[in-house]
Write a protein that holds these residues in place. Structure first.
Motif, PDB file in Angstrom:
ATOM      1  N   MET B   1       0.859  -1.206   0.000  1.00  0.00           N
ATOM      2  CA  MET B   1       0.000   0.000   0.000  1.00  0.00           C
ATOM      3  C   MET B   1       0.880   1.236   0.000  1.00  0.00           C
ATOM      4  SD  MET B   1      -3.226   0.325  -0.072  1.00  0.00           S
ATOM      5  CE  MET B   1      -4.082   1.851  -0.370  1.00  0.00           C
ATOM      6  N   SER B   2       0.592   2.146  -0.876  1.00  0.00           N
ATOM      7  CA  SER B   2       1.462   3.308  -1.003  1.00  0.00           C
ATOM      8  C   SER B   2       1.379   4.211   0.220  1.00  0.00           C
ATOM      9  CB  SER B   2       1.088   4.097  -2.260  1.00  0.00           C
ATOM     10  OG  SER B   2      -0.244   4.543  -2.172  1.00  0.00           O
ATOM     11  N   ALA B   7      10.765   1.683   6.285  1.00  0.00           N
ATOM     12  CA  ALA B   7      12.163   2.051   6.529  1.00  0.00           C
ATOM     13  C   ALA B   7      13.011   1.581   5.355  1.00  0.00           C
ATOM     14  CB  ALA B   7      12.640   1.404   7.825  1.00  0.00           C
ATOM     15  N   HIS B  38       6.961   9.367  -8.015  1.00  0.00           N
ATOM     16  CA  HIS B  38       7.765   9.959  -6.950  1.00  0.00           C
ATOM     17  C   HIS B  38       7.520   9.232  -5.635  1.00  0.00           C
ATOM     18  CE1 HIS B  38       3.934  12.207  -6.521  1.00  0.00           C
ATOM     19  NE2 HIS B  38       4.218  12.143  -5.242  1.00  0.00           N
ATOM     20  N   ASP B  40       7.660   9.881  -1.192  1.00  0.00           N
ATOM     21  CA  ASP B  40       7.762  10.848  -0.097  1.00  0.00           C
ATOM     22  C   ASP B  40       8.851  10.353   0.848  1.00  0.00           C
ATOM     23  OD1 ASP B  40       5.636  12.210  -1.158  1.00  0.00           O
ATOM     24  OD2 ASP B  40       4.171  11.492   0.307  1.00  0.00           O
ATOM     25  N   ARG B  42      10.359  11.043   4.775  1.00  0.00           N
ATOM     26  CA  ARG B  42      10.074  11.710   6.044  1.00  0.00           C
ATOM     27  C   ARG B  42      11.319  11.660   6.924  1.00  0.00           C
ATOM     28  NH1 ARG B  42       5.001   9.836   9.610  1.00  0.00           N
ATOM     29  NH2 ARG B  42       6.244   7.962  10.000  1.00  0.00           N
ATOM     30  N   VAL B  52       8.384  16.245   5.669  1.00  0.00           N
ATOM     31  CA  VAL B  52       8.130  15.336   4.546  1.00  0.00           C
ATOM     32  C   VAL B  52       8.326  16.086   3.241  1.00  0.00           C
ATOM     33  CG1 VAL B  52       6.395  13.891   3.404  1.00  0.00           C
ATOM     34  CG2 VAL B  52       6.411  14.069   5.898  1.00  0.00           C
ATOM     35  N   SER B  54       8.643  15.371  -1.280  1.00  0.00           N
ATOM     36  CA  SER B  54       8.493  14.428  -2.385  1.00  0.00           C
ATOM     37  C   SER B  54       9.699  14.519  -3.307  1.00  0.00           C
ATOM     38  CB  SER B  54       7.241  14.766  -3.198  1.00  0.00           C
ATOM     39  OG  SER B  54       6.088  14.660  -2.396  1.00  0.00           O
ATOM     40  N   LEU B  91      16.063   5.842   6.133  1.00  0.00           N
ATOM     41  CA  LEU B  91      15.101   6.914   5.869  1.00  0.00           C
ATOM     42  C   LEU B  91      13.709   6.298   5.839  1.00  0.00           C
ATOM     43  CD1 LEU B  91      16.700   8.728   2.803  1.00  0.00           C
ATOM     44  CD2 LEU B  91      16.561   9.613   5.135  1.00  0.00           C
ATOM     45  N   GLU B  92      12.710   7.078   6.201  1.00  0.00           N
ATOM     46  CA  GLU B  92      11.337   6.599   6.029  1.00  0.00           C
ATOM     47  C   GLU B  92      10.826   7.025   4.666  1.00  0.00           C
ATOM     48  OE1 GLU B  92       8.736   6.167   9.831  1.00  0.00           O
ATOM     49  OE2 GLU B  92       9.764   8.095   9.849  1.00  0.00           O
ATOM     50  N   ARG B  94       7.623   6.612   1.660  1.00  0.00           N
ATOM     51  CA  ARG B  94       6.241   6.244   1.327  1.00  0.00           C
ATOM     52  C   ARG B  94       6.097   6.293  -0.188  1.00  0.00           C
ATOM     53  NH1 ARG B  94       1.975   9.956   4.184  1.00  0.00           N
ATOM     54  NH2 ARG B  94       2.923  11.530   2.892  1.00  0.00           N
ATOM     55  N   VAL B  97       4.329   6.828  -5.641  1.00  0.00           N
ATOM     56  CA  VAL B  97       2.973   7.265  -5.947  1.00  0.00           C
ATOM     57  C   VAL B  97       2.944   8.050  -7.248  1.00  0.00           C
ATOM     58  CG1 VAL B  97       2.090   7.294  -3.594  1.00  0.00           C
ATOM     59  CG2 VAL B  97       3.281   9.288  -4.477  1.00  0.00           C
TER      60      VAL B  97
END
Lengths: 196, 241
Positions: B1-2, B7, B38, B40, B42, B52, B54, B91-92, B94, B97
Motif C-alpha cells: 500500500m502506497s 524504513a 515519486h 515521499d 520523512r 516530509v 516528495s 530513511l522513512e 512512502r 505514488v
C-alpha cells in the motif's frame, strides 16, 4: 515517531497554528498541473451545471451577476506545502444551487483541459466552496487556474479544480482525475487523507 | 500500500554535481515503481519534529530505487540529504505514488522528454526503463541546464545515446562548452530539436514552473495536442524542499 536522523534539526517553525499534520509553510504559491495551462478567454468561458437530466449555463457576465463573496482561505497541497491567509473573490457554490432540488449526494467538477474531481455535496454546500475569479485583488493568473477555479479550502488543493468549466450531480461517488490515480477519494488534510 | 511508511536503507551515494547527489535506497520488500513516479521521504529530528518532501524516482534497482536530490539554498530537507546523509543510515519512505506522469513499456509510440535542471530526474527514470526494455520506440531528451558542470547522469546519457532509439540534446542556459552557444531555450531551438507534432509523440516536461509554462505553450503553438503533453513542476516548491 519514526527513525530519528540525528544530524537533522529541521529549520521550520514547530506547531504553527493552522498547519495540518505533515505540512510545512510556504510563502510563495507553487504551481502543480498535470498538463499545459489551457488558454481560455473570458468571452468564451462558460460554466455548466448538469442536474437530473437538465442543465443550466452561465457565461462570464451571467456568472458575475451571481452573488459574490470575499474569502480568506488557508491552502493545503498534498505535496506537503501549505499557504495560509490567501485572499479570493467568487461565487459560493450554494448560489449555483438556487432553485435546484436534488437527491444527488455527490458532484463531479469538470475543467477545461479534461481534469475532473469528485466531491460530496456536503463538502461544497453550506459556505464551504466557491468558484473564484479573483486572487489577491486581481485576476487569477492562468497557471493558478484563471479565469475561474473551484476553491474548497478545507480539503487538499487538488480538489480545488483549476480552469473549472462545470459540475455534474452524481448519485454515486465517482473518482476524478487524481482520485483514480492513487489519491484519496475525500482528501481531508487534518486527517491526512493523501493516498487512496 | 502506497500510504504506509517503510524504513529504507541508504546503500549507495553518488555525487552528480557539487550540489546534487543520487541516493540508492534498499527496501525491505521489492516495490514496483513506474518510470516517472515519486516517493515521499520523512525525516524525524531528535526532538520529534518531522518534515516530509516528495522526490522523483530516478530509476529502479533490483531491491529498491534511486532518487537524485538537488540541494536548495533555503531548503530544509535537501541540504541534509545532499550533505549529511551517509551510507548505512535509514530513511522513512512512502510510495512510489503517482499514476499520471509515467511512461509504461506498453506505450508503443515515440516519446519526447524535456527537462529543465533537476527536472531531468523523472525523465531519466523513463530513459532507463526504455533502455532496460530494449524498447523500439524513438525516445528523445531535450535537457536544458545551466552549464556542463550542472549536468546529471552525463556518462550514462552518453552511453544511452549510442543506441539508435535514444537521442539527447543539451541546451546550456548560462555557460556552454567551447564553441557552443549559451542561452535560454526558445521556441525556435525547441522546434529544431523536438519530435514533430505530426508524429504524435507523448511529451513529458519537467522543470521549474516558468520553464514548463513556456515550453508547453510553445509546443501548443507548434501543433502538439494538449492531451499528449504531461507536465510536472517543481519550481513552485519555492526553494523550500
Amino acid at each position: 515517531m519514526g527513525i530519528v536522523s540525528s544530524g537533522f534539526m529541521g529549520r521550520r517553525k514547530r506547531d504553527v497554528p493552522g498547519l495540518p499534520p505533515g505540512q510545512y509553510l510556504t510563502e510563495d504559491f507553487p504551481v502543480l498541473s498535470a498538463g499545459p495551462t489551457p488558454r481560455i478567454e473570458r468571452d468564451q468561458w462558460v460554466f455548466s451545471f448538469a442536474a437530473d437530466g437538465s442543465s443550466r449555463h452561465w457565461d462570464w457576465n451571467g456568472f458575475m451577476s451571481l452573488p459574490q463573496e470575499d474569502i480568506l482561505a488557508d491552502l493545503h497541497c498534498v505535496t506537503s506545502w501549505s499557504k495560509l491567509g490567501t485572499r479570493w473573490r467568487g461565487v459560493p457554490v450554494d448560489a449555483l444551487f438556487e432553485g435546484v432540488e436534488t437527491d444527488a449526494e455527490y458532484a463531479l467538477f469538470h475543467s477545461y483541459g479534461g481534469y475532473t474531481t469528485n466531491l460530496p455535496l456536503d463538502d461544497v454546500l453550506g459556505g464551504k466552496a466557491w468558484i473564484v475569479h479573483e486572487y489577491d485583488g486581481g485576476e487569477i493568473p492562468p497557471e493558478h487556474g484563471g479565469p475561474a477555479r473551484l476553491l474548497v479550502p478545507h480539503l487538499y488543493l487538488w480538489k480545488s479544480a483549476k480552469w473549472v468549466s462545470g459540475l455534474e450531480l452524481m448519485a454515486e461517488d465517482e473518482p476524478g482525475f487524481w482520485e483514480s490515480r492513487g489519491y484519496h477519494l475525500h482528501g481531508d488534510p487534518w486527517r491526512e487523507e493523501r493516498y487512496g | 500500500m502506497s500510504g504506509a511508511w517503510k524504513a529504507a536503507d541508504v546503500v549507495g551515494l553518488r555525487e552528480e554535481t557539487t550540489t546534487a547527489r543520487t541516493i540508492r535506497l534498499r527496501l525491505p520488500a521489492p516495490v514496483p515503481a513506474l518510470a516517472g513516479q515519486h516517493i515521499d521521504i520523512r525525516l524525524t529530528a531528535p526532538d520529534g519534529y518531522q518534515a516530509v518532501r516528495s522526490y522523483s524516482v530516478a530509476g529502479a534497482t533490483p531491491d529498491g530505487f534511486e532518487i537524485t536530490v538537488e540541494e536548495l539554498p533555503d531548503g530544509e530537507v535537501s541540504p541534509y540529504l545532499v550533505r549529511d546523509l551517509a551510507v548505512g543510515d535509514q530513511l522513512e519512505v512512502r510510495g512510489p505514488v503517482g499514476g499520471w506522469f509515467v511512461w509504461r513499456a506498453e506505450d508503443s509510440g515515440p516519446v519526447q522528454l524535456i527537462g529543465g535542471g533537476s527536472g531531468v530526474v523523472p525523465l531519466m527514470a523513463m530513459a532507463r526503463a526504455h533502455a532496460a526494455a530494449a524498447h523500439p520506440a524513438p525516445f528523445r531528451l531535450l535537457y536544458s541546464v545551466r552549464s556542463p558542470e550542472s549536468v546529471f547522469y552525463r556518462e550514462e546519457l552518453e552511453s544511452l545515446a549510442e543506441r539508435e532509439t535514444f537521442d539527447v540534446t543539451y541546451v546550456y542556459t548560462r555557460k556552454a562548452p567551447d564553441g557552443e552557444p549559451a542561452g535560454r531555450l526558445d521556441k525556435g531551438t525547441l522546434a529544431r530539436h523536438v519530435l514533430d507534432g505530426g508524429s504524435d509523440p507523448a511529451v513529458f516536461i519537467c522543470g521549474a514552473t516558468g520553464f514548463v509554462e513556456a515550453v508547453s505553450g510553445w509546443l501548443l503553438d507548434l501543433g502538439h495536442a494538449p492531451d499528449r503533453i504531461k507536465t510536472e513542476r517543481y519550481g513552485g516548491m519555492g526553494g523550500t524542499s
